[in-house]
Design an enzyme around this catalytic site. Structure first.
Site, PDB file in Angstrom:
ATOM      1  N   THR A   6       0.038   6.618   2.211  1.00 20.53           N
ATOM      2  CA  THR A   6      -0.483   6.671   0.989  1.00 20.53           C
ATOM      3  C   THR A   6      -1.872   5.908   0.881  1.00 20.53           C
ATOM      4  O   THR A   6      -1.922   5.002   1.835  1.00 20.53           O
ATOM      5  CB  THR A   6       0.361   5.989  -0.252  1.00 20.53           C
ATOM      6  N   GLY A   7      -2.781   6.215  -0.117  1.00 17.98           N
ATOM      7  CA  GLY A   7      -3.955   5.713   0.098  1.00 17.98           C
ATOM      8  C   GLY A   7      -4.735   5.660   1.494  1.00 17.98           C
ATOM      9  O   GLY A   7      -5.808   4.877   2.015  1.00 17.98           O
ATOM     10  N   ALA A   8      -4.556   7.085   2.047  1.00 16.59           N
ATOM     11  CA  ALA A   8      -5.201   7.273   3.343  1.00 16.59           C
ATOM     12  C   ALA A   8      -6.567   7.683   3.498  1.00 16.59           C
ATOM     13  O   ALA A   8      -7.081   7.637   4.626  1.00 16.59           O
ATOM     14  CB  ALA A   8      -4.260   8.519   3.977  1.00 16.59           C
ATOM     15  N   SER A   9      -7.093   7.578   2.215  1.00 13.21           N
ATOM     16  CA  SER A   9      -8.647   8.016   2.395  1.00 13.21           C
ATOM     17  C   SER A   9      -9.401   6.937   2.388  1.00 13.21           C
ATOM     18  O   SER A   9     -10.839   6.853   2.522  1.00 13.21           O
ATOM     19  CB  SER A   9      -9.088   8.753   0.884  1.00 13.21           C
ATOM     20  N   GLY A  10      -8.993   5.515   2.166  1.00 10.56           N
ATOM     21  CA  GLY A  10      -9.548   4.273   2.047  1.00 10.56           C
ATOM     22  C   GLY A  10      -9.809   3.782   3.838  1.00 10.56           C
ATOM     23  O   GLY A  10      -9.195   4.629   4.607  1.00 10.56           O
ATOM     24  N   GLY A  13      -6.437   2.714   5.207  1.00  7.79           N
ATOM     25  CA  GLY A  13      -5.570   4.208   5.420  1.00  7.79           C
ATOM     26  C   GLY A  13      -5.978   4.920   6.550  1.00  7.79           C
ATOM     27  O   GLY A  13      -5.119   5.291   7.241  1.00  7.79           O
ATOM     28  N   SER A 128      -1.349  -8.209   0.031  1.00  9.20           N
ATOM     29  CA  SER A 128      -2.516  -9.005   0.009  1.00  9.20           C
ATOM     30  C   SER A 128      -2.269 -10.498   0.086  1.00  9.20           C
ATOM     31  O   SER A 128      -1.263 -10.941  -0.483  1.00  9.20           O
ATOM     32  CB  SER A 128      -3.584  -8.838  -1.163  1.00  9.20           C
ATOM     33  N   TYR A 141      -4.565  -8.675 -10.400  1.00 10.93           N
ATOM     34  CA  TYR A 141      -4.300  -8.162  -9.004  1.00 10.93           C
ATOM     35  C   TYR A 141      -3.139  -9.214  -7.969  1.00 10.93           C
ATOM     36  O   TYR A 141      -2.449  -8.418  -7.470  1.00 10.93           O
ATOM     37  CB  TYR A 141      -5.670  -8.198  -8.406  1.00 10.93           C
TER      38      TYR A 141
END
Length: 231
Positions: A6-10, A13, A128, A141
């Site tokens: 997931t979040g592979a476009s960042g 990722g 994080s 966060y």
């Protein structure tokens, strides 16, 4: 091997996708599907690109029906807000929770339910360092990132008998576009990091790859900090 990221476009990722080159990849993006498609083509990856807003609970439920058995789940997706708690609308916390905790939990439920009992499943959550030590101005966060770590540690105890391993990494200051928005300068950050440099996305991706390997086969519920000694 079939790996869902997931979040592979960042930035992180994409680094993780490269680290698992050779797997049959399922890459999730929020709204950057075209960017991710171009990345897959340029890197010549064996990958299916799916667009799903993980904050949208109905969209998430619909997307999960297309996810069959997987061997690995790497949860990189996340969103971010800055500000003092007294000034922030509570819906910001709800928004972060839906992506960092609720969607993670639902995908884990789906992945475990879809596999045969004796089939191994490796899960890595990108949390994080703020989930461990907290950060002023990033309390919401820090809260959801800490929740991810609680989930990892508790679920590891529950899921071990079902041949599921789950671990987490807690990156510090990684040189990504998201961290370009932080007011503290990179030079100041580097001075505070004992190893004398910002982290690279490949530092994170290589650690995740290790956690999914046979070399880490006796590790579950582990939290690996990747911050150059910063915190």
């Amino acid at each position: 091997m079939r790996t869902l990221i997931t979040g592979a476009s960042g930035a992180i990722g994409q680094a993780v996708a490269r680290a698992f080159r050779g797997d049959a990849l399922i890459l999730q993006a929020n709204r950057n599907g075209a960017t991710l498609e171009a990345f897959v083509k340029a890197e010549r990856l064996d990958a299916r690109v799916d667009t799903c807003d993980l904050e949208d609970e109905d969209a998430l439920e619909a997307w999960m029906t297309s996810i069959e058995q997987i061997d690995r789940l790497v949860y990189v997706a996340g969103n971010h807000v800055h500000g003092l708690v007294v000034d922030q609308p509570i819906h910001d916390l709800d928004r972060l929770y839906r992506v960092h905790v609720r969607a993670l939990t639902r995908l884990v439920q789906r992945a475990v339910a879809a596999k045969p009992y004796d089939a191994p499943l490796d899960i890595v959550v990108v949390s994080s360092v703020w989930g461990e030590v907290g950060a002023a101005g990033e309390v919401f966060y820090s809260t959801v990132k800490a929740a991810q770590l609680g989930f990892v540690k508790a679920f590891a105890r529950e899921a071990g008998p079902f041949h599921v391993r789950i671990n987490a990494v807690t990156p510090g200051w990684i040189d990504t576009p998201m961290n370009d928005t932080v007011e503290e300068t990179k030079d100041e950050a580097i001075q505070a990091i004992p190893l004398g440099r910002l982290g690279h996305v490949d530092d994170v991706a290589r650690t995740i790859r290790f956690l999914c390997s046979e070399e880490a086969g006796y590790m579950t519920g582990a939290i690996l900090r990747i911050d150059g000694g910063w915190q």
